[in-house]
Design a protein around this motif. Sequence first.
Motif, PDB file in Angstrom:
ATOM      1  N   GLU A 160       0.817  -1.218   0.000  1.00 24.43           N
ATOM      2  CA  GLU A 160       0.000   0.000   0.000  1.00 24.43           C
ATOM      3  C   GLU A 160       0.850   1.267   0.000  1.00 24.43           C
ATOM      4  O   GLU A 160       0.490   2.252  -0.622  1.00 24.43           O
ATOM      5  N   ASP A 161       2.004   1.257   0.708  1.00 21.21           N
ATOM      6  CA  ASP A 161       2.820   2.475   0.742  1.00 21.21           C
ATOM      7  C   ASP A 161       3.422   2.804  -0.619  1.00 21.21           C
ATOM      8  O   ASP A 161       3.789   3.948  -0.879  1.00 21.21           O
ATOM      9  N   VAL A 162       3.520   1.828  -1.512  1.00 25.28           N
ATOM     10  CA  VAL A 162       3.957   2.087  -2.893  1.00 25.28           C
ATOM     11  C   VAL A 162       2.792   2.675  -3.689  1.00 25.28           C
ATOM     12  O   VAL A 162       2.954   3.628  -4.443  1.00 25.28           O
ATOM     13  N   LEU A 163       1.612   2.123  -3.483  1.00 25.99           N
ATOM     14  CA  LEU A 163       0.436   2.557  -4.251  1.00 25.99           C
ATOM     15  C   LEU A 163      -0.051   3.953  -3.865  1.00 25.99           C
ATOM     16  O   LEU A 163      -0.779   4.571  -4.631  1.00 25.99           O
ATOM     17  N   LYS A 164       0.372   4.472  -2.719  1.00 23.60           N
ATOM     18  CA  LYS A 164      -0.117   5.790  -2.303  1.00 23.60           C
ATOM     19  C   LYS A 164       0.287   6.897  -3.283  1.00 23.60           C
ATOM     20  O   LYS A 164      -0.360   7.926  -3.349  1.00 23.60           O
ATOM     21  N   ASP A 165       1.337   6.673  -4.075  1.00 23.36           N
ATOM     22  CA  ASP A 165       1.774   7.667  -5.061  1.00 23.36           C
ATOM     23  C   ASP A 165       1.042   7.561  -6.391  1.00 23.36           C
ATOM     24  O   ASP A 165       1.215   8.420  -7.260  1.00 23.36           O
ATOM     25  N   TYR A 166       0.254   6.504  -6.572  1.00 23.76           N
ATOM     26  CA  TYR A 166      -0.312   6.214  -7.888  1.00 23.76           C
ATOM     27  C   TYR A 166      -1.831   6.121  -7.884  1.00 23.76           C
ATOM     28  O   TYR A 166      -2.436   5.712  -6.904  1.00 23.76           O
ATOM     29  N   ASP A 167      -2.417   6.506  -9.028  1.00 21.56           N
ATOM     30  CA  ASP A 167      -3.808   6.200  -9.333  1.00 21.56           C
ATOM     31  C   ASP A 167      -3.776   4.957 -10.202  1.00 21.56           C
ATOM     32  O   ASP A 167      -2.997   4.891 -11.164  1.00 21.56           O
ATOM     33  N   VAL A 168      -4.599   3.983  -9.871  1.00 21.38           N
ATOM     34  CA  VAL A 168      -4.666   2.749 -10.650  1.00 21.38           C
ATOM     35  C   VAL A 168      -6.060   2.664 -11.250  1.00 21.38           C
ATOM     36  O   VAL A 168      -7.047   2.614 -10.521  1.00 21.38           O
ATOM     37  N   SER A 169      -6.130   2.668 -12.576  1.00 21.53           N
ATOM     38  CA  SER A 169      -7.430   2.603 -13.242  1.00 21.53           C
ATOM     39  C   SER A 169      -7.875   1.151 -13.376  1.00 21.53           C
ATOM     40  O   SER A 169      -7.084   0.221 -13.215  1.00 21.53           O
ATOM     41  N   GLY A 172      -5.901  -1.217 -15.630  1.00 21.78           N
ATOM     42  CA  GLY A 172      -4.533  -1.576 -15.281  1.00 21.78           C
ATOM     43  C   GLY A 172      -3.526  -0.471 -15.521  1.00 21.78           C
ATOM     44  O   GLY A 172      -2.338  -0.656 -15.299  1.00 21.78           O
ATOM     45  N   CYS A 173      -3.985   0.689 -15.971  1.00 25.15           N
ATOM     46  CA  CYS A 173      -3.079   1.817 -16.208  1.00 25.15           C
ATOM     47  C   CYS A 173      -2.719   2.461 -14.867  1.00 25.15           C
ATOM     48  O   CYS A 173      -3.574   2.672 -14.013  1.00 25.15           O
ATOM     49  N   VAL A 174      -1.456   2.746 -14.678  1.00 24.50           N
ATOM     50  CA  VAL A 174      -0.963   3.345 -13.446  1.00 24.50           C
ATOM     51  C   VAL A 174      -0.403   4.722 -13.783  1.00 24.50           C
ATOM     52  O   VAL A 174       0.404   4.856 -14.699  1.00 24.50           O
ATOM     53  N   LYS A 175      -0.856   5.741 -13.025  1.00 20.75           N
ATOM     54  CA  LYS A 175      -0.358   7.108 -13.218  1.00 20.75           C
ATOM     55  C   LYS A 175      -0.020   7.701 -11.866  1.00 20.75           C
ATOM     56  O   LYS A 175      -0.672   7.394 -10.866  1.00 20.75           O
ATOM     57  N   LEU A 176       0.974   8.577 -11.851  1.00 16.45           N
ATOM     58  CA  LEU A 176       1.295   9.286 -10.622  1.00 16.45           C
ATOM     59  C   LEU A 176       0.126  10.184 -10.231  1.00 16.45           C
ATOM     60  O   LEU A 176      -0.469  10.842 -11.091  1.00 16.45           O
ATOM     61  N   LYS A 177      -0.205  10.225  -8.942  1.00 16.38           N
ATOM     62  CA  LYS A 177      -1.273  11.105  -8.458  1.00 16.38           C
ATOM     63  C   LYS A 177      -0.854  12.561  -8.570  1.00 16.38           C
ATOM     64  O   LYS A 177      -1.657  13.420  -8.903  1.00 16.38           O
ATOM     65  N   GLU A 178       0.395  12.822  -8.248  1.00 13.98           N
ATOM     66  CA  GLU A 178       0.962  14.173  -8.309  1.00 13.98           C
ATOM     67  C   GLU A 178       2.201  14.125  -9.193  1.00 13.98           C
ATOM     68  O   GLU A 178       2.928  13.144  -9.187  1.00 13.98           O
ATOM     69  N   PRO A 179       2.467  15.200  -9.921  1.00 14.22           N
ATOM     70  CA  PRO A 179       3.683  15.209 -10.744  1.00 14.22           C
ATOM     71  C   PRO A 179       4.920  15.016  -9.862  1.00 14.22           C
ATOM     72  O   PRO A 179       4.958  15.484  -8.726  1.00 14.22           O
ATOM     73  N   TRP A 180       5.925  14.324 -10.392  1.00 19.02           N
ATOM     74  CA  TRP A 180       7.192  14.180  -9.686  1.00 19.02           C
ATOM     75  C   TRP A 180       8.308  14.401 -10.697  1.00 19.02           C
ATOM     76  O   TRP A 180       8.874  13.489 -11.266  1.00 19.02           O
ATOM     77  N   GLY A 181       8.579  15.691 -10.924  1.00 24.46           N
ATOM     78  CA  GLY A 181       9.634  16.078 -11.844  1.00 24.46           C
ATOM     79  C   GLY A 181      10.813  16.657 -11.090  1.00 24.46           C
ATOM     80  O   GLY A 181      10.944  16.493  -9.866  1.00 24.46           O
ATOM     81  N   ARG A 182      11.637  17.373 -11.811  1.00 21.23           N
ATOM     82  CA  ARG A 182      12.846  17.919 -11.194  1.00 21.23           C
ATOM     83  C   ARG A 182      12.526  18.873 -10.049  1.00 21.23           C
ATOM     84  O   ARG A 182      13.160  18.812  -8.990  1.00 21.23           O
TER      85      ARG A 182
END
Length: 195
Positions: A160-169, A172-182
């Motif tokens: 679960e602590d890995v999934l907290k950063d992601y939205d899972v549709s 099966g598509c996984v996207k970051l909930k918040e941008p994580w760029g430079r």
Amino acid sequence: MRTTQMGYRASASRAPWRTPLRAYLRALKISDDDGSENDRALIRTTREALQNMPLGESQPYPARPDLMFSTQVRGIVGTIIVRDALTFERIGGAFAGLPVVFDPFKGEGIGAEIVCFSDINDGFGLYPSRYSESGFRARVSAHRRHVERALRWCPQDVPEDVLKDYDVSGGGCVKLKEPWGRAEHDAWLDRLSKR
């Protein structure tokens, strides 16, 4: 040890899909892509080595059937060479720890797949001490791909602590909930340095 597709091992100790994004990225700095003259010279040397190195036996890559990977060790240096599965053209790889994607193939996710391949082979050929901007984006993308593939092949192994950063549709598509760029990474490093 139970092994699933693509080497996603349920008991793998360094399994990226069991590691939250920030821990996976580690507190490494991001440098500009053009880097110093020394960086540019190292990239040129790496490209030449990858273009001219004799090929070992290539293996298909189940996650991307359009790619083939070969590995070899020379002394203590692990090398990864990536080729197009149809044309057998070399399209990138990693030499002396530096991943490189040849210009005509940039933007096709090859850098992220080099990272994924290295990760599921116990870090073979890559050992970053900092990131270029494109290398950082590849590593963020690689983590997302690891999580997405593990959810497909061994979902019980993604905490679960890995999934907290992601939205899972549902598809099966996984996207970051918040941008994580430079900018986000640099701000996180700054917060860490003030602890």
